[in-house]
Write a protein that holds these residues in place. Structure first.
Motif, short mmCIF file in Angstrom:
data_model
loop_
_atom_site.label_atom_id
_atom_site.label_comp_id
_atom_site.label_asym_id
_atom_site.label_seq_id
_atom_site.Cartn_x
_atom_site.Cartn_y
_atom_site.Cartn_z
N SER A 113 0.80 -1.22 0.00
CA SER A 113 0.00 0.00 0.00
C SER A 113 0.84 1.27 0.00
N TYR A 114 1.99 1.27 0.66
CA TYR A 114 2.83 2.47 0.66
C TYR A 114 3.35 2.74 -0.75
N SER A 115 3.81 1.71 -1.44
CA SER A 115 4.25 1.88 -2.82
C SER A 115 3.10 2.34 -3.72
N MET A 116 1.89 1.82 -3.47
CA MET A 116 0.75 2.25 -4.27
C MET A 116 0.44 3.72 -4.00
N PHE A 117 0.53 4.12 -2.75
CA PHE A 117 0.32 5.52 -2.38
C PHE A 117 1.32 6.43 -3.10
N ILE A 118 2.57 6.00 -3.20
CA ILE A 118 3.61 6.81 -3.83
C ILE A 118 3.43 6.87 -5.34
N TRP A 119 3.14 5.75 -5.98
CA TRP A 119 3.22 5.67 -7.44
C TRP A 119 1.90 5.83 -8.18
N GLU A 140 -0.44 8.09 -8.47
CA GLU A 140 -0.70 9.34 -9.20
C GLU A 140 0.19 9.49 -10.43
N PRO A 141 1.52 9.29 -10.35
CA PRO A 141 2.33 9.33 -11.57
C PRO A 141 1.87 8.33 -12.63
N VAL A 142 1.46 7.12 -12.20
CA VAL A 142 0.97 6.13 -13.15
C VAL A 142 -0.30 6.64 -13.84
N MET A 143 -1.21 7.18 -13.05
CA MET A 143 -2.46 7.70 -13.60
C MET A 143 -2.20 8.83 -14.60
N LEU A 144 -1.32 9.75 -14.25
CA LEU A 144 -1.05 10.87 -15.14
C LEU A 144 -0.33 10.44 -16.41
N PHE A 146 -6.20 0.86 -11.91
CA PHE A 146 -5.96 -0.23 -10.96
C PHE A 146 -5.05 -1.31 -11.57
N VAL A 147 -5.35 -1.70 -12.80
CA VAL A 147 -4.57 -2.75 -13.46
C VAL A 147 -3.11 -2.33 -13.61
N ALA A 148 -2.85 -1.06 -13.82
CA ALA A 148 -1.48 -0.58 -13.96
C ALA A 148 -0.81 -0.31 -12.61
N ALA A 149 -1.56 0.23 -11.66
CA ALA A 149 -0.97 0.66 -10.39
C ALA A 149 -0.61 -0.50 -9.48
N VAL A 150 -1.43 -1.55 -9.45
CA VAL A 150 -1.15 -2.67 -8.54
C VAL A 150 0.15 -3.39 -8.90
N ALA A 210 2.69 -2.12 -10.53
CA ALA A 210 3.76 -1.16 -10.28
C ALA A 210 4.09 -1.10 -8.79
N ALA A 211 3.05 -1.10 -7.95
CA ALA A 211 3.27 -1.06 -6.51
C ALA A 211 3.93 -2.34 -6.01
N THR A 212 3.53 -3.48 -6.56
CA THR A 212 4.12 -4.76 -6.16
C THR A 212 5.60 -4.82 -6.50
N ALA A 213 5.94 -4.38 -7.72
CA ALA A 213 7.35 -4.36 -8.11
C ALA A 213 8.14 -3.40 -7.24
N SER A 214 7.55 -2.24 -6.94
CA SER A 214 8.23 -1.25 -6.10
C SER A 214 8.49 -1.79 -4.70
#
Length: 409
Positions: A334-340, A342-346, A369-373, A375-379
């Protein structure tokens, strides 16, 4: 372009998770809360960016009132309450029952290695992509790296928009290491346990009331508009969420095992808290009472929900939902999702990969969601988890840990 300011503020928050938790455990429930909050944060920001709503907007432009309330719900106060509860609990037990606490330098060291590596990397990457020609907006970079952008009316939502809340989180760490040991020392002078509980509870109450007074004076006496972000987003206005979490820690320490709730009490209390949060989100409109005091009220309701979920004698279907594997997995990252997120969405928006028009909102939400999850997992596994191992460099007293090589065989 950074996160657009919302009607009550960016719904982000710094969800912290320290590792995988077994299903059904207290840590698992907390990760479940983080997972739900992270998903809600992403949905809130997609709505916010997708429909370009400003501080005067009340609800997303959808016809279903239930969906309106769900999408309008802000979870920033949940993050503040949960963080303050977890970090204050050891101080509360030390002050009330004489237990030991860890040194402040160890606390700050572990908090630093928990949030800084990923945060600094993300700030540098996002800022560099948006400022390709030096010196760029150097002040924005400096303020984000020093967690002072929450005090800048213009740049508060630049680079990583939701991280204004992380600035408050860092300030809370400094306040806690100052007030926590002080409360422990004061309480050790008191013989009666109830006196120690009263002192701790009174301190939390004062910290909760001060922001209420600030907001009331700013809005009703001085007439400061809600779009003055520094006035309403700074610690003087938002510390009530942390104070509520500190109060929850004091209540938990004071009650101990004796205060655990049975299912006949816990489930109705949790339902009441959820209903209150939904009603608060649904009926909070520009310039009304619940709009002005949304965050203090929400903080109290989150306290009720967390207490009725964690401080129980036996597990229920509500805890079962929170500890489901998919939700705790989201909570872990969740912390990685919080960080990334917005940049993913933009990036998706700028690349033309999100549908246009209000009818495309559900599909846009799914794409993000499909892109952010992933990205957060890898982060998490590439940045968060390896950096968290640095916490082993210090022992429980905050001193450098000595590592001895294994003897040769």
């Amino acid at each position: 372009m950074a996160g657009h300011p919302s009607r009550r503020g960016e719904g982000g928050g710094p969800p912290m998770s320290t590792g995988a938790a077994p299903a059904g455990s207290r840590a698992g429930v907390i990760d479940g809360f983080r997972g739900l909050a992270a998903l809600s944060t992403v949905a809130f920001h997609v709505w916010q960016q997708y429909f370009r709503y400003d501080a005067q907007g009340s609800h997303p432009p959808v016809g279903n009132p239930v969906l309106n309330g769900v999408l309008s719900l802000e979870v920033i106060d949940l993050f503040f309450v949960l963080s303050a509860y977890l970090l204050t609990l050891s101080y509360a037990r030390a002050a009330i029952d004489g237990r030991s606490t860890k040194p402040a330098r160890l606390f700050l060291f572990r908090r630093a290695i928990r949030i800084l590596p990923l945060y600094v990397l993300a700030v540098l990457v996002v800022w560099a992509t948006r400022n390709p020609t030096l010196p760029g907006n150097w002040r924005d970079l400096v303020e984000h790296l020093t967690f002072t952008h929450v005090f800048d009316q213009q740049r508060i939502f630049y680079t990583l928009g939701p991280t204004w809340s992380l600035s408050l989180e860092v300030l809370f760490y400094l306040v806690l290491v100052a007030l926590g040991p002080l409360a422990v020392r004061v309480c050790r002078l008191l013989r009666q346990r109830r006196s120690r509980v009263a002192v701790c509870a009174a301190g939390c109450a004062v910290l909760f009331v001060v922001p209420l007074v600030w907001i009331a004076v700013a809005h009703y006496v001085v007439g400061v508009p809600h779009t003055d972000w520094v006035v309403y987003f700074g610690p003087q206005a938002r510390f009530g969420g942390f104070a509520a979490g500190m109060g929850l820690a004091v209540a938990t320490a004071a009650l101990g095992e004796r205060g655990r709730l049975g299912p006949r009490t816990a489930l109705p209390l949790a339902g009441l808290a959820l209903a209150g949060l939904f009603a608060l989100s649904l009926h909070s409109g520009p310039e009304n009472f619940t709009f002005t005091f949304y965050h203090p009220i929400a903080s109290a309701l989150w306290v009720m929900l967390i207490f009725s979920t964690l401080h129980v004698r036996q597990q229920s279907f509500w805890q079962g939902l929170l500890t489901s594997r998919w939700l705790t997995a989201v909570g872990l990252v969740s912390y990685s999702m919080f960080i990334w997120h917005e940049p993913v969405m933009l990036q998706l928006h700028n690349a033309g990969l999100l549908p246009t028009g209000q009818a495309g909102f559900p599909l846009a939400l799914l794409i993000v969601f499909v892109a952010a999850v992933p990205a957060a997992t890898a982060s998490y596994w590439l940045i968060e988890y390896p950096s968290s191992l640095l916490g082993r460099l210090k022992d429980s007293r905050g001193r450098p840990r000595e590592f001895y090589p294994e003897p040769a065989r």
